[in-house]
Design a protein around this motif. Structure first.
Motif, PDB file in Angstrom:
ATOM      1  N   UNK A   1     -52.451  67.511  -8.952  1.00 53.72           N
ATOM      2  CA  UNK A   1     -51.718  68.614  -9.589  1.00 53.72           C
ATOM      3  C   UNK A   1     -50.235  68.300  -9.553  1.00 53.72           C
ATOM      4  N   UNK A   2     -49.538  68.567 -10.661  1.00 57.37           N
ATOM      5  CA  UNK A   2     -48.090  68.390 -10.748  1.00 57.37           C
ATOM      6  C   UNK A   2     -47.462  69.686 -11.254  1.00 57.37           C
ATOM      7  N   UNK A   3     -46.450  70.161 -10.545  1.00 56.18           N
ATOM      8  CA  UNK A   3     -45.764  71.383 -10.984  1.00 56.18           C
ATOM      9  C   UNK A   3     -44.955  71.143 -12.249  1.00 56.18           C
ATOM     10  N   UNK A   4     -44.448  69.926 -12.392  1.00 57.04           N
ATOM     11  CA  UNK A   4     -43.580  69.600 -13.529  1.00 57.04           C
ATOM     12  C   UNK A   4     -44.140  68.374 -14.250  1.00 57.04           C
ATOM     13  N   UNK A   5     -44.952  68.619 -15.275  1.00 57.27           N
ATOM     14  CA  UNK A   5     -45.553  67.524 -16.014  1.00 57.27           C
ATOM     15  C   UNK A   5     -44.544  66.632 -16.698  1.00 57.27           C
ATOM     16  N   UNK A   6     -43.420  67.215 -17.141  1.00 55.37           N
ATOM     17  CA  UNK A   6     -42.393  66.422 -17.817  1.00 55.37           C
ATOM     18  C   UNK A   6     -41.744  65.419 -16.861  1.00 55.37           C
ATOM     19  N   UNK A   7     -41.598  65.809 -15.604  1.00 49.93           N
ATOM     20  CA  UNK A   7     -41.045  64.898 -14.596  1.00 49.93           C
ATOM     21  C   UNK A   7     -41.987  63.717 -14.389  1.00 49.93           C
ATOM     22  N   UNK A   8     -43.285  63.994 -14.282  1.00 54.72           N
ATOM     23  CA  UNK A   8     -44.259  62.906 -14.188  1.00 54.72           C
ATOM     24  C   UNK A   8     -44.150  61.993 -15.399  1.00 54.72           C
ATOM     25  N   UNK A   9     -44.053  62.579 -16.585  1.00 52.99           N
ATOM     26  CA  UNK A   9     -43.946  61.783 -17.813  1.00 52.99           C
ATOM     27  C   UNK A   9     -42.760  60.820 -17.746  1.00 52.99           C
ATOM     28  N   UNK A  10     -41.616  61.309 -17.270  1.00 54.92           N
ATOM     29  CA  UNK A  10     -40.434  60.453 -17.174  1.00 54.92           C
ATOM     30  C   UNK A  10     -40.670  59.289 -16.221  1.00 54.92           C
ATOM     31  N   UNK A  11     -41.340  59.546 -15.106  1.00 55.37           N
ATOM     32  CA  UNK A  11     -41.591  58.477 -14.137  1.00 55.37           C
ATOM     33  C   UNK A  11     -42.605  57.457 -14.675  1.00 55.37           C
ATOM     34  N   UNK A  12     -43.577  57.924 -15.450  1.00 53.65           N
ATOM     35  CA  UNK A  12     -44.519  56.993 -16.084  1.00 53.65           C
ATOM     36  C   UNK A  12     -43.790  56.117 -17.102  1.00 53.65           C
ATOM     37  N   UNK A  13     -42.910  56.727 -17.876  1.00 56.02           N
ATOM     38  CA  UNK A  13     -42.122  55.958 -18.854  1.00 56.02           C
ATOM     39  C   UNK A  13     -41.263  54.906 -18.163  1.00 56.02           C
ATOM     40  N   UNK A  14     -40.711  55.267 -16.990  1.00 52.69           N
ATOM     41  CA  UNK A  14     -39.858  54.335 -16.256  1.00 52.69           C
ATOM     42  C   UNK A  14     -40.640  53.071 -15.895  1.00 52.69           C
ATOM     43  N   UNK A  15     -41.879  53.242 -15.440  1.00 51.74           N
ATOM     44  CA  UNK A  15     -42.690  52.070 -15.085  1.00 51.74           C
ATOM     45  C   UNK A  15     -42.889  51.157 -16.287  1.00 51.74           C
ATOM     46  N   UNK A  16     -43.198  51.756 -17.416  1.00 52.60           N
ATOM     47  CA  UNK A  16     -43.515  50.951 -18.601  1.00 52.60           C
ATOM     48  C   UNK A  16     -42.251  50.353 -19.206  1.00 52.60           C
ATOM     49  N   UNK A  17     -41.182  51.128 -19.257  1.00 50.46           N
ATOM     50  CA  UNK A  17     -39.927  50.620 -19.811  1.00 50.46           C
ATOM     51  C   UNK A  17     -39.382  49.444 -19.000  1.00 50.46           C
ATOM     52  N   UNK A  18     -39.670  49.457 -17.680  1.00 46.08           N
ATOM     53  CA  UNK A  18     -39.178  48.399 -16.808  1.00 46.08           C
ATOM     54  C   UNK A  18     -40.268  47.394 -16.439  1.00 46.08           C
ATOM     55  N   UNK A  19     -41.411  47.509 -17.094  1.00 46.48           N
ATOM     56  CA  UNK A  19     -42.538  46.582 -16.931  1.00 46.48           C
ATOM     57  C   UNK A  19     -42.915  46.397 -15.459  1.00 46.48           C
ATOM     58  N   UNK A  20     -43.045  47.522 -14.752  1.00 38.29           N
ATOM     59  CA  UNK A  20     -43.420  47.488 -13.339  1.00 38.29           C
ATOM     60  C   UNK A  20     -44.938  47.565 -13.248  1.00 38.29           C
ATOM     61  N   UNK A  21     -45.559  46.420 -12.942  1.00 40.28           N
ATOM     62  CA  UNK A  21     -47.013  46.323 -12.911  1.00 40.28           C
ATOM     63  C   UNK A  21     -47.500  45.842 -11.547  1.00 40.28           C
TER      64      UNK A  21
END
Length: 324
Positions: free
Chosen positions: A161-181
């Motif tokens: 559960x996440x209280x702020x889905x938009x915050x999660x979205x930003x952190x997911x984008x950060x991983x992909x934008x910075x190619x953190x695998x």
């Protein structure tokens, strides 16, 4: 792809395989809805190319709990973080993320004031799972992915559960934008770690039952548990046609089933329009439109439109298969 559930997943996505008469994902949606005091506005299903019929069935599942159903696609297996971000338009506000091959039982309501909640289950061998290390208040201190050395026995079961889905979205984008695998994939636990390091507090919540549907034997065992937990309810359709037959409870028997000279149960689920004749079946899952003749089955899983005749076996028979 559900490789451990072959041959059934050659024709049916694993989350749509029935347990006690309902697809796994339908039971998961019902269980999650029961934990929410708020109305669920939307259920976003992130899938591969499963076809129009599966998509329609998924949307119907959402509608049954009063929500809008949406379909999003992950076209290549790039990890859990990437999969969730495929449903980017739905990532907003109060949000639950659940992997759709998990069934659980828990007796509490979601506290939506928490930053996040991670469902866990204590297990004997945590080395094959993602686990969390917590403090005395149940706040997550560290996430570990399949640790080789023991750090915690609290395995992450795949519901968040996440209280702020938009915050999660930003952190997911950060991983992909910075190619953190990790091992070629974008991992949700990396996003959770970043959120924790920035001050988000994730609490754990335990479940009373965590039910595995990873392979045939595990799914049959889960079917048994679900039937036992629902034994107070009538799970036999009123239009079942019975001739010199017995149903031993708890069992689920769907609409249009025909039983002749047979004993069914306990712990058997039989899908709609199936025919059982001169057979004894125990602790098994029989799907829709199946035929079983002169057989003795225990621990079996027979697919849709399958035919099985004249044997004693713990069979694992896919859709449209025929064994005589």
């Amino acid at each position: 792809m559900g490789k451990r559930m072959r041959p059934h997943t050659l024709t049916v996505p694993k989350p749509m395989i029935p347990v006690a008469g309902k697809p796994i994902v339908y039971r998961l949606v019902e269980d999650l809805a029961a934990m929410c005091d708020e109305k669920i506005d939307e259920i976003a299903f992130i899938i591969g190319d499963f076809g129009a019929e599966v998509e329609q069935n998924l949307i119907a599942i959402a509608e049954k709990v009063g929500a809008k159903g949406s379909i999003y696609y992950q076209t290549e297996p790039l990890g859990t973080a990437h999969a969730i971000l495929c449903a980017e338009p739905a990532l907003d506000g109060h949000l639950i993320v659940a992997f759709a091959d998990t069934l659980f039982y828990a007796d509490f309501k979601i506290d939506t004031l928490q930053d996040g909640i991670i469902w866990t289950n204590k297990i004997d061998d945590p080395s094959a799972f993602g686990v969390v290390e917590t403090d005395a208040q149940g706040i997550v201190k560290q996430f570990w992915e399949k640790p080789k050395q023991f750090v915690s026995d609290e395995a992450i079961i795949g519901i968040y559960y996440f209280r702020d889905g938009a915050y999660l979205k930003d952190e997911l984008k950060y991983l992909i934008d910075n190619d953190i695998k990790v091992k070629g994939e974008y991992q949700l636990t990396d996003a959770l770690t970043n959120m924790k390091d920035k001050g988000s507090q994730f609490k754990t919540a335990s479940v009373t039952h965590w039910l595995d549907c990873g392979n045939k034997d595990a799914t049959v065992a889960t079917n048994k548990v679900v039937l036992e937990m629902n034994k107070a309810h009538n799970m036999v359709s009123s239009d079942v046609c019975m001739e010199a037959s017995i149903i031993l409870q708890p069992s689920y028997v769907g609409k249009g089933v025909k039983l002749k000279n047979s004993v069914v149960g306990p712990y058997v689920s039989i899908g709609e329009n199936s025919t059982i004749e001169s057979s004894v079946i125990e602790n098994s899952i029989i799907m829709n439109n199946a035929k079983i003749l002169n057989a003795n089955l225990e621990g079996a899983m027979n697919g849709n439109f399958s035919v099985f005749e004249g044997r004693k076996d713990s069979v694992n028979l896919g859709d449209y298969s025929e064994v005589k």
